[in-house]
Design an enzyme around this catalytic site. Structure first.
Site, PDB file in Angstrom:
ATOM      1  N   GLY A  54       0.813  -1.204   0.000  1.00 56.53           N
ATOM      2  CA  GLY A  54       0.000   0.000   0.000  1.00 56.53           C
ATOM      3  C   GLY A  54       0.852   1.262   0.000  1.00 56.53           C
ATOM      4  O   GLY A  54       2.045   1.233   0.291  1.00 56.53           O
ATOM      5  N   GLU A  61       2.970   2.027  -8.576  1.00 56.01           N
ATOM      6  CA  GLU A  61       1.616   2.481  -8.883  1.00 56.01           C
ATOM      7  C   GLU A  61       1.413   3.961  -8.561  1.00 56.01           C
ATOM      8  O   GLU A  61       0.298   4.399  -8.305  1.00 56.01           O
ATOM      9  CB  GLU A  61       0.610   1.633  -8.111  1.00 56.01           C
ATOM     10  N   HIS A  71      -3.848   4.215  -1.426  1.00 52.99           N
ATOM     11  CA  HIS A  71      -4.080   2.953  -2.136  1.00 52.99           C
ATOM     12  C   HIS A  71      -3.780   1.872  -1.112  1.00 52.99           C
ATOM     13  O   HIS A  71      -2.630   1.599  -0.798  1.00 52.99           O
ATOM     14  CB  HIS A  71      -3.156   2.841  -3.337  1.00 52.99           C
ATOM     15  N   HIS A 117      -4.518  -1.997   0.862  1.00 53.30           N
ATOM     16  CA  HIS A 117      -4.746  -3.421   0.638  1.00 53.30           C
ATOM     17  C   HIS A 117      -5.262  -3.985   1.963  1.00 53.30           C
ATOM     18  O   HIS A 117      -4.552  -4.723   2.634  1.00 53.30           O
ATOM     19  CB  HIS A 117      -3.452  -4.129   0.246  1.00 53.30           C
TER      20      HIS A 117
END
Length: 142
Positions: free
Chosen positions: A28, A74, A93, A95
């Protein structure tokens, strides 16, 4: 104790709290706007031991402006959201452990909360209906 107003330390504290709560894992990443650039945890940082030295400042093309290491692969998720939405000041972002586990069991979701019913039947024959409903809900929220 007064709150820390240093955005770098606030980002570090945020990421460490998300990791401790099992909302973010080793993959993340979290970023904040930082002038015309953004601050993001570097791709190899250990989230639970994160310090300001693990942050990198990057421009909107992913080039490192300051800091050690490389941004996560990312980083585009962050930069594209910032480009599209000038009002957004932070992007995460994550997880989350439990939702990641749910995607691995190969079973349909059961509705636990009333809001879950909005997702309806996720089978292929209902895909267009679901997309129409999702569009309508988003339009109502905006």
């Amino acid at each position: 104790m007064s709150p820390n107003n240093d955005p770098r330390q606030q980002l570090v504290d945020c990421i460490r709290m998300l990791e401790k709560a099992d909302i973010i894992d080793h993959n993340g990443h979290v970023s904040i706007r930082y002038g015309d650039n953004l601050l993001i945890n570097n791709g190899s940082a250990v989230k639970g031991l994160l310090t300001q030295d693990d942050l990198v400042e990057i421009d909107m093309d992913g080039n490192v402006v300051s800091g050690k290491g490389k941004p996560p692969l990312e980083f585009h998720i962050h930069t594209e959201i910032y480009r599209a939405r000038p009002d957004v000041q932070a992007v995460a972002h994550t997880h989350p452990k439990w939702s990641t586990f749910l995607t691995m069991v190969g079973k349909p979701y059961k509705h636990v909360y009333a809001q879950g019913v909005l997702l309806g039947d996720r089978s292929e024959e209902h895909t267009s209906e679901l997309q129409s409903l999702a569009y309508l809900v988003c339009r109502l929220l905006l």
